[in-house]
Scaffold this active site. Structure first.
Site, PDB file in Angstrom:
ATOM      1  N   HIS A   4       0.842  -1.209   0.000  1.00 25.79           N
ATOM      2  CA  HIS A   4       0.000   0.000   0.000  1.00 25.79           C
ATOM      3  C   HIS A   4       0.875   1.257   0.000  1.00 25.79           C
ATOM      4  CE1 HIS A   4      -3.633   2.326   1.545  1.00 25.79           C
ATOM      5  NE2 HIS A   4      -2.636   3.152   1.812  1.00 25.79           N
ATOM      6  N   GLU A   5       1.872   1.284   0.886  1.00 27.98           N
ATOM      7  CA  GLU A   5       2.739   2.461   0.993  1.00 27.98           C
ATOM      8  C   GLU A   5       3.676   2.588  -0.205  1.00 27.98           C
ATOM      9  OE1 GLU A   5       2.256   4.771   3.153  1.00 27.98           O
ATOM     10  OE2 GLU A   5       0.697   3.587   4.141  1.00 27.98           O
TER      11      GLU A   5
ATOM     12  N   HIS B 107       2.030   4.368  -3.052  1.00 26.74           N
ATOM     13  CA  HIS B 107       2.123   5.835  -2.922  1.00 26.74           C
ATOM     14  C   HIS B 107       3.487   6.321  -3.411  1.00 26.74           C
ATOM     15  CE1 HIS B 107      -1.607   6.486  -0.808  1.00 26.74           C
ATOM     16  NE2 HIS B 107      -1.260   5.756   0.237  1.00 26.74           N
TER      17      HIS B 107
END
Length: 393
Positions: A66-67, A70
């Site tokens: 998820h990170e 980004h």
């Protein structure tokens, strides 16, 4: 983030893990290990706990994905990425700047939840596939659990309030609509406070209804979001207030230097008493600066040890102290100081010489001065913001 342990690099990004990851690793393991017996019985307890631990590690990998999503999209948009850190509330992607357009900001924010939702679909498809090839039901249950938690993670992060990804999406929308990134950021932060209060209320309601652990956890998350949203609003407001302000405008010029070789007792008696400074650059015998010492560090030395402990022994090493040039924008320095906490200080250098120091008290004074000069701005820091810096000094 302080107290984070570097794990290495993934896809070119520095990846850290905070010690609090152990807490969520345990919670994930416990949650899955206690759920599985009610879903698929007949296995020894050790099997449930091993699969619980395996599922927890897979979920941490999902949080990391998820990170990293980004980070990848930010890099493509021309925004530098300082690090990716896993911690108690999931993960943090530390960016070295802001997106240049609302469209880029939207893409960076949406990348994380989109990845979580894609992982949810992937684990769901895996569970269906495993069921078709007669895989043990307990393994299929773990796959469904991962699909469910990733779905909840993706949807939760889409809640419309900073610092959640949904708040970043709100900010991108408001930025595009009004053409003002500051106004958009403050609007998203205030929406985050509303979301936080709703979560706290839901957590308290669940607690009263008998869901002790779930209620406390939900309220705790709400409290964290509320605090983070307020911090976000303070940061954005401070950036607006200090637009065009240089580090030289805030610093205390020519700070007194602490000799690193003398003991703490002598330093307090000869240098600190009667002075107004809260921090001092520390120099060695040849005059080179080796670190920084603050009153708090002096207080932490027991009176019985002050005569045998040198100032250099307790000083913060120079590589851990933020530095800046006098003509650098103050907002850029504050961005570097923010991850170190409200008690952080910075040294101002020209060449190899220290020409100033920036402390929380310096920032608080400047906030007060600029508030007086701009009595009715559209968005300003609140009086509590100045107090926050002042208390930290």
């Amino acid at each position: 983030m302080r107290d984070a342990i570097p794990l290495g690099r993934i896809a070119g990004f520095v990846v850290n893990v905070h010690w609090s990851v152990l807490v969520i690793l345990w919670l994930f393991t416990w949650s899955l290990a206690t759920m599985l017996p009610g879903t698929v019985g007949g296995y020894p307890a050790v099997v449930y706990w091993l699969l619980g631990a395996g599922g927890a590690v897979m979920l941490l990998a999902s949080l990391l994905a998820h990170e990293l999503a980004h980070a990848v999209v930010a890099r493509r948009a021309g925004v530098s990425v300082e690090s990716v850190t896993l911690w108690l509330f999931g993960g943090v992607t530390a960016l070295g700047g802001e997106a240049k357009t609302p469209k880029a900001a939207f893409r960076i924010a949406f990348a994380g939840p989109a990845t979580s939702l894609a992982l949810s679909a992937t684990f769901g498809a895996l569970a269906i596939t495993l069921a078709g090839v007669r895989t043990p039901a307990i393994v299929i249950s773990v796959a469904w659990w991962l699909a469910t938690v990733n779905l909840l993670l993706g949807l939760f992060n889409l809640l419309p309030g900073a610092p959640l990804d949904g708040g970043r999406l709100v900010r991108a929308y408001l930025w595009r609509r009004h053409g003002d990134s500051v106004r958009a950021g403050i609007g998203a932060a205030r929406a985050g406070r509303v979301v936080a209060l709703v979560l706290i209320a839901l957590g308290l309601a669940e607690f009263v209804a008998g869901g002790l652990v779930g209620g406390v956890w939900l309220a705790f998350i709400g409290w964290f979001i509320f605090a983070a949203a307020r911090e976000e609003e303070t940061r954005i407001s401070t950036q607006q207030l200090f637009a065009g302000v240089r580090v030289a405008d805030a610093m205390t010029a020519q700070p007194h230097t602490a000799p690193g070789w003398i003991n703490v007792e002598d330093f307090i008696q000869r240098y600190v008493l009667g002075e107004r400074h809260s921090a001092y650059p520390v120099a060695d015998r040849d005059g080179s600066i080796t670190g920084l010492v603050a009153l708090r560090q002096l207080r932490d030395v027991a009176p019985s040890r002050r005569s045998t402990t040198s100032v250099g022994d307790i000083a913060l090493p120079l590589h851990s102290v933020p530095t800046a040039r006098p003509q650098e924008p103050l907002t850029a320095l504050l961005e570097r100081m923010a991850p170190l906490g409200p008690r952080s200080r910075a040294l101002v250098t020209e060449g190899s010489a220290v020409v100033g120091i920036v402390t929380p008290s310096d920032v608080a004074r400047l906030i007060d001065v600029y508030r007086l000069a701009q009595p009715e701005p559209t968005f300003t820091t609140s009086p509590q913001d100045a107090d926050r810096f002042s208390d930290a000094g």
